[in-house]
Motif scaffolding. Sequence first.
Motif, mmCIF file in Angstrom:
data_model
loop_
_atom_site.group_PDB
_atom_site.id
_atom_site.type_symbol
_atom_site.label_atom_id
_atom_site.label_comp_id
_atom_site.label_asym_id
_atom_site.label_seq_id
_atom_site.Cartn_x
_atom_site.Cartn_y
_atom_site.Cartn_z
ATOM 1 N N THR A 38 6.220 -4.656 7.435
ATOM 2 C CA THR A 38 6.853 -4.200 6.179
ATOM 3 C C THR A 38 6.562 -2.745 5.863
ATOM 4 O OG1 THR A 38 4.933 -4.897 4.855
ATOM 5 C CG2 THR A 38 6.669 -6.524 5.236
ATOM 6 N N GLY A 39 5.572 -2.165 6.506
ATOM 7 C CA GLY A 39 5.184 -0.788 6.194
ATOM 8 C C GLY A 39 4.408 -0.685 4.899
ATOM 9 N N GLU A 40 3.960 -1.812 4.357
ATOM 10 C CA GLU A 40 3.222 -1.809 3.098
ATOM 11 C C GLU A 40 1.734 -2.014 3.329
ATOM 12 O OE1 GLU A 40 5.149 -4.944 0.917
ATOM 13 O OE2 GLU A 40 6.435 -3.519 -0.140
ATOM 14 N N GLU B 233 0.143 -3.336 -12.773
ATOM 15 C CA GLU B 233 1.426 -3.625 -12.135
ATOM 16 C C GLU B 233 2.556 -2.847 -12.786
ATOM 17 O OE1 GLU B 233 1.818 -7.728 -9.708
ATOM 18 O OE2 GLU B 233 2.470 -7.743 -11.787
ATOM 19 N N LYS B 234 2.532 -2.746 -14.104
ATOM 20 C CA LYS B 234 3.617 -2.086 -14.826
ATOM 21 C C LYS B 234 3.620 -0.572 -14.607
ATOM 22 C CE LYS B 234 4.459 -3.297 -19.045
ATOM 23 N NZ LYS B 234 4.257 -3.649 -20.475
ATOM 24 N N SER B 235 2.438 0.022 -14.385
ATOM 25 C CA SER B 235 2.351 1.481 -14.290
ATOM 26 C C SER B 235 2.243 1.993 -12.858
ATOM 27 C CB SER B 235 1.151 1.981 -15.096
ATOM 28 O OG SER B 235 -0.052 1.424 -14.599
ATOM 29 N N THR B 236 2.083 1.103 -11.897
ATOM 30 C CA THR B 236 1.991 1.526 -10.496
ATOM 31 C C THR B 236 2.917 0.657 -9.662
ATOM 32 O OG1 THR B 236 0.197 -0.003 -9.925
ATOM 33 C CG2 THR B 236 -0.450 2.114 -10.855
ATOM 34 N N ASN B 237 3.193 1.135 -8.466
ATOM 35 C CA ASN B 237 4.034 0.383 -7.536
ATOM 36 C C ASN B 237 3.166 -0.626 -6.783
ATOM 37 O OD1 ASN B 237 6.194 -0.481 -6.023
ATOM 38 N ND2 ASN B 237 6.081 1.222 -4.558
ATOM 39 N N THR B 238 2.609 -1.587 -7.549
ATOM 40 C CA THR B 238 1.683 -2.571 -6.991
ATOM 41 C C THR B 238 2.089 -3.962 -7.444
ATOM 42 O OG1 THR B 238 -0.131 -0.956 -7.078
ATOM 43 C CG2 THR B 238 -0.740 -3.270 -6.831
ATOM 44 N N GLY C 111 1.030 3.955 -4.527
ATOM 45 C CA GLY C 111 0.671 2.882 -5.448
ATOM 46 C C GLY C 111 -0.813 2.587 -5.408
ATOM 47 N N LEU C 112 -1.400 2.631 -4.204
ATOM 48 C CA LEU C 112 -2.835 2.400 -4.070
ATOM 49 C C LEU C 112 -3.625 3.482 -4.805
ATOM 50 C CD1 LEU C 112 -5.225 0.860 -2.807
ATOM 51 C CD2 LEU C 112 -4.982 2.331 -0.780
ATOM 52 N N LYS C 113 -3.219 4.744 -4.618
ATOM 53 C CA LYS C 113 -3.903 5.839 -5.300
ATOM 54 C C LYS C 113 -3.797 5.681 -6.812
ATOM 55 C CE LYS C 113 -3.685 10.041 -4.095
ATOM 56 N NZ LYS C 113 -3.194 11.394 -3.757
ATOM 57 N N SER C 114 -2.613 5.348 -7.288
ATOM 58 C CA SER C 114 -2.413 5.196 -8.727
ATOM 59 C C SER C 114 -3.244 4.042 -9.283
ATOM 60 C CB SER C 114 -0.931 4.958 -9.031
ATOM 61 O OG SER C 114 -0.141 6.055 -8.611
ATOM 62 N N MET C 115 -3.327 2.946 -8.520
ATOM 63 C CA MET C 115 -4.096 1.801 -8.957
ATOM 64 C C MET C 115 -5.571 2.158 -9.084
ATOM 65 S SD MET C 115 -4.423 -1.992 -7.213
ATOM 66 C CE MET C 115 -4.951 -1.304 -5.641
ATOM 67 N N LEU C 116 -6.110 2.842 -8.082
ATOM 68 C CA LEU C 116 -7.520 3.217 -8.117
ATOM 69 C C LEU C 116 -7.794 4.219 -9.242
ATOM 70 C CD1 LEU C 116 -8.304 3.561 -4.297
ATOM 71 C CD2 LEU C 116 -8.723 1.626 -5.813
ATOM 72 N N GLU C 117 -6.885 5.160 -9.441
ATOM 73 C CA GLU C 117 -7.062 6.135 -10.515
ATOM 74 C C GLU C 117 -7.065 5.460 -11.878
ATOM 75 O OE1 GLU C 117 -3.930 8.912 -9.937
ATOM 76 O OE2 GLU C 117 -4.921 9.972 -8.284
ATOM 77 N N GLN C 118 -6.233 4.431 -12.038
ATOM 78 C CA GLN C 118 -6.170 3.737 -13.319
ATOM 79 C C GLN C 118 -7.453 2.964 -13.587
ATOM 80 O OE1 GLN C 118 -2.415 2.151 -14.316
ATOM 81 N NE2 GLN C 118 -3.205 0.592 -15.719
ATOM 82 N N ALA D 71 -5.855 -9.674 -5.225
ATOM 83 C CA ALA D 71 -5.144 -9.504 -3.960
ATOM 84 C C ALA D 71 -3.821 -8.811 -4.271
ATOM 85 C CB ALA D 71 -4.917 -10.845 -3.288
ATOM 86 N N PHE D 72 -3.484 -7.775 -3.515
ATOM 87 C CA PHE D 72 -2.321 -6.951 -3.872
ATOM 88 C C PHE D 72 -1.489 -6.566 -2.658
ATOM 89 C CE2 PHE D 72 -5.869 -4.083 -3.015
ATOM 90 C CZ PHE D 72 -5.300 -3.142 -2.157
ATOM 91 N N THR D 73 -0.272 -6.144 -2.972
ATOM 92 C CA THR D 73 0.632 -5.528 -2.000
ATOM 93 C C THR D 73 1.142 -4.249 -2.636
ATOM 94 O OG1 THR D 73 1.324 -7.676 -1.127
ATOM 95 C CG2 THR D 73 2.743 -5.782 -0.661
ATOM 96 N N THR D 74 1.076 -3.126 -1.896
ATOM 97 C CA THR D 74 1.489 -1.843 -2.466
ATOM 98 C C THR D 74 1.795 -0.876 -1.332
ATOM 99 O OG1 THR D 74 0.861 -0.113 -4.051
ATOM 100 C CG2 THR D 74 -0.872 -0.940 -2.616
ATOM 101 N N GLU D 75 1.971 0.393 -1.687
ATOM 102 C CA GLU D 75 2.094 1.445 -0.675
ATOM 103 C C GLU D 75 1.093 2.542 -1.012
ATOM 104 O OE1 GLU D 75 3.587 4.342 -2.150
ATOM 105 O OE2 GLU D 75 3.646 3.148 -3.969
ATOM 106 N N TYR D 76 1.107 3.632 -0.246
ATOM 107 C CA TYR D 76 0.048 4.629 -0.343
ATOM 108 C C TYR D 76 -0.107 5.176 -1.758
ATOM 109 C CZ TYR D 76 -2.467 9.027 0.281
ATOM 110 O OH TYR D 76 -3.352 10.056 0.157
#
Length: 249
Positions: A208-210, A95-100, A180-187, A173-178
Motif C-alpha cells: 500500500t505504500g503506507e 485522527e481528525k487533525s492528521t492523516n492517520t 501523518g506520522l510526523k504530525s501525530m508525533l508532534e501533536q 495501532a495505526f495506519t498513516t504515511e510519512y
Amino acid sequence: MSARDKKLLIILAGIAVLALTYFFVFAPQANKRETLKTENMQLKSQYNQLSTLAAKADDYTKKTQKMSDEMQKVYDNFPSYLQIENGIMDAVAIEKSTNTKFTELTVNDPVAIDVTADNSGDGTEQSSGSSDSSSSADTTATDNGSGSDATAQNNAKSTVAGYQLYDVNSVMAFTTEYHGLKSMLEQVIGSTDKKTISSLNVNFDDSTGELTGELNTDSYFLYGLDKPYQAPVIPEIPHGTDNLFGTLN
C-alpha cells in the motif's frame, strides 16, 4: 586537759569547719557556676544564630514563597484526573487533525506512581490500579469505562497523601504515511497535557505504500489538585456503529 590540748582541739575544729564549708558550700557553688557559664555560652551561641536568621527572615520568606509559586505552576500544568474517555477523545483528535487512521486503541486504568518511597525492602507493590485491567476500543465501540473509572477513583482515594501522581497508558495501532506520522508525533509531544511517548514501532507496507505501527503513550494526572476534572466533549454516537472514530466528528 591542758591548755595546749585545748588549743589543738580548737585548731582542729576550725580546720574541720573550713573543710566542711569548702566541700559542702564552696565546691558545689563553684561547680554550679561552671555549669551556668557553659549554659550561658550555649545560649549565647543559639542567640547569635537566631539573630542571624531573624535578620534574614524576610529574604527566607520571599525565597520560600517564590519556590512555592514555582511548584504551584508545575502542579497547575497537570490535569486533576483522567478517565478512559480522555484517551479515546485524544485519539479522535489526532485522527481528525492528521492523516492517520487508528485500527485499535487500548486505554489502561490509572496506575499510581510512587516517586519517593523505596520498595526494595518491604517486598510490597506501592501502586494502586492495575495495568493488566484495561478498556479497549477498536472499529466496534464498547463502553466499559464506568466500572474501571469507579475502581480507579476508589484506589486513588485510598492511597493519596497530599498529591499523588498517576499514569494512564494508551496503546494505539495505526495506519498513516510519512507526514501523518510526523504530525501525530508532534501533536503528542506538543500537547498541553503531560504526555510522554514510551515506545513507537513503525513498518512500511510495500503493498500500500503506507506506514503501519503501534504508538505507546503515557498521560499523567495529579490527584489531589484543587481544581475540577475537565471532562472531554463527546458527541452523540449512534448505537451499533462499526466505525467509532469516523462517527466522532
